[in-house]
Enzyme design. Structure first.
Site, PDB file in Angstrom:
ATOM      1  CB  CYS A 128      50.262  41.996  20.200  1.00 16.61           C
ATOM      2  SG  CYS A 128      49.942  42.806  21.794  1.00 16.61           S
ATOM      3  CG  HIS A 175      45.694  40.610  19.149  1.00 18.05           C
ATOM      4  ND1 HIS A 175      46.623  39.614  19.363  1.00 18.05           N
ATOM      5  CD2 HIS A 175      45.939  41.554  20.091  1.00 18.05           C
ATOM      6  CE1 HIS A 175      47.399  39.933  20.389  1.00 18.05           C
ATOM      7  NE2 HIS A 175      46.999  41.110  20.855  1.00 18.05           N
ATOM      8  CD  GLU A 207      45.929  37.227  16.837  1.00 20.46           C
ATOM      9  OE1 GLU A 207      46.391  37.355  17.993  1.00 20.46           O
ATOM     10  OE2 GLU A 207      46.039  38.120  15.964  1.00 20.46           O
TER      11      GLU A 207
END
Length: 229
Positions: free
Chosen positions: A86, A194, A196
């Site tokens: 990002c 994302h 994660e």
């Protein structure tokens, strides 16, 4: 394997990255402040999402001048793994470590929801645990994720297999539906979604976890090969 999670003023996904490494891999991971001038102890550098320096000027435009970015460039040249997520992707393009730029979403709205990605290149250190053309669910959360590059750069991306992920629905208007790219060598990847935030079933998807297991697998393969030599 040792991971560094960079922290800039305004980073807000650093903890997410830290926890993804800790929970998915159990490998050593440390936060590294943006003023650091030595990353030699780390095998993988994660440049997290957020709003570094409040996105003044342009997203990532100030962060690219942070002292640590010279060390990120050095690590990339040495073949170490660098993943920008990002705002981290925006920083890597501003720093010239990846081609192109990220612009305002075509809708001019902040988009925050799950997206379906296609794994276009599963040969990078970050994607070896995926199948080519596999579809995975990874969330996005950005206002400036519209990837753009000129025709010459796009031709190079295609010729060198640098397009890593594409969107199925293209939520931000990115050229060629691009969600993530890599450098020519493949050891630097930037992506707007994302992973994660998709590393645990409690978050709604575990599809991002394999990005982290891919990194560790590739590193171990390199280490074993080096040991044999």
């Amino acid at each position: 394997m040792k991971f560094a999670v960079l922290v800039f003023p305004g980073s807000n996904c650093d903890i997410d990255c830290y926890k993804a490494v800790e929970d998915s891999l159990g490998e050593p991971v440390e936060y590294v402040w943006h003023t650091a001038t030595d990353l030699s102890a780390y095998d993988c550098i994660l440049v997290p999402g957020g709003f570094s320096y409040g996105d003044y000027l342009r997203c990532g435009a100030i962060s690219r001048f942070a002292p640590v970015m010279a060390e990120v460039a050095k690590a990339a040249e040495q073949g170490k793994f660098v993943l920008g997520i990002c705002n981290g992707f925006q920083i890597l393009t501003e720093a010239g470590l990846l081609p192109g730029a990220l612009r305002r979403n075509m809708s001019m709205k902040f988009r925050c929801h799950d997206t379906v990605l296609k794994v276009v290149n599963n040969t990078t250190p970050f994607t070896v645990d995926y199948a080519k053309d596999e579809e995975i669910v990874i969330p996005i959360a950005h206002g400036e994720g519209n990837y753009y590059c000129d025709e010459e750069t796009m031709a190079g991306l295609k010729a060198n297999n640098q397009i890593v992920f594409t969107y199925s629905d293209n939520p931000n208007g990115s050229v060629e539906h691009i969600a993530g790219i890599c450098n020519v060598q493949g050891n630097v990847v930037g992506m707007m979604p994302h992973p994660e935030r998709a590393a645990n079933s409690l978050l709604g998807s575990e599809d991002g976890k394999r990005m982290f297991t891919s990194i560790l697998k590739t590193w171990r393969d390199r280490y074993d090969a080096a040991s044999i030599r």
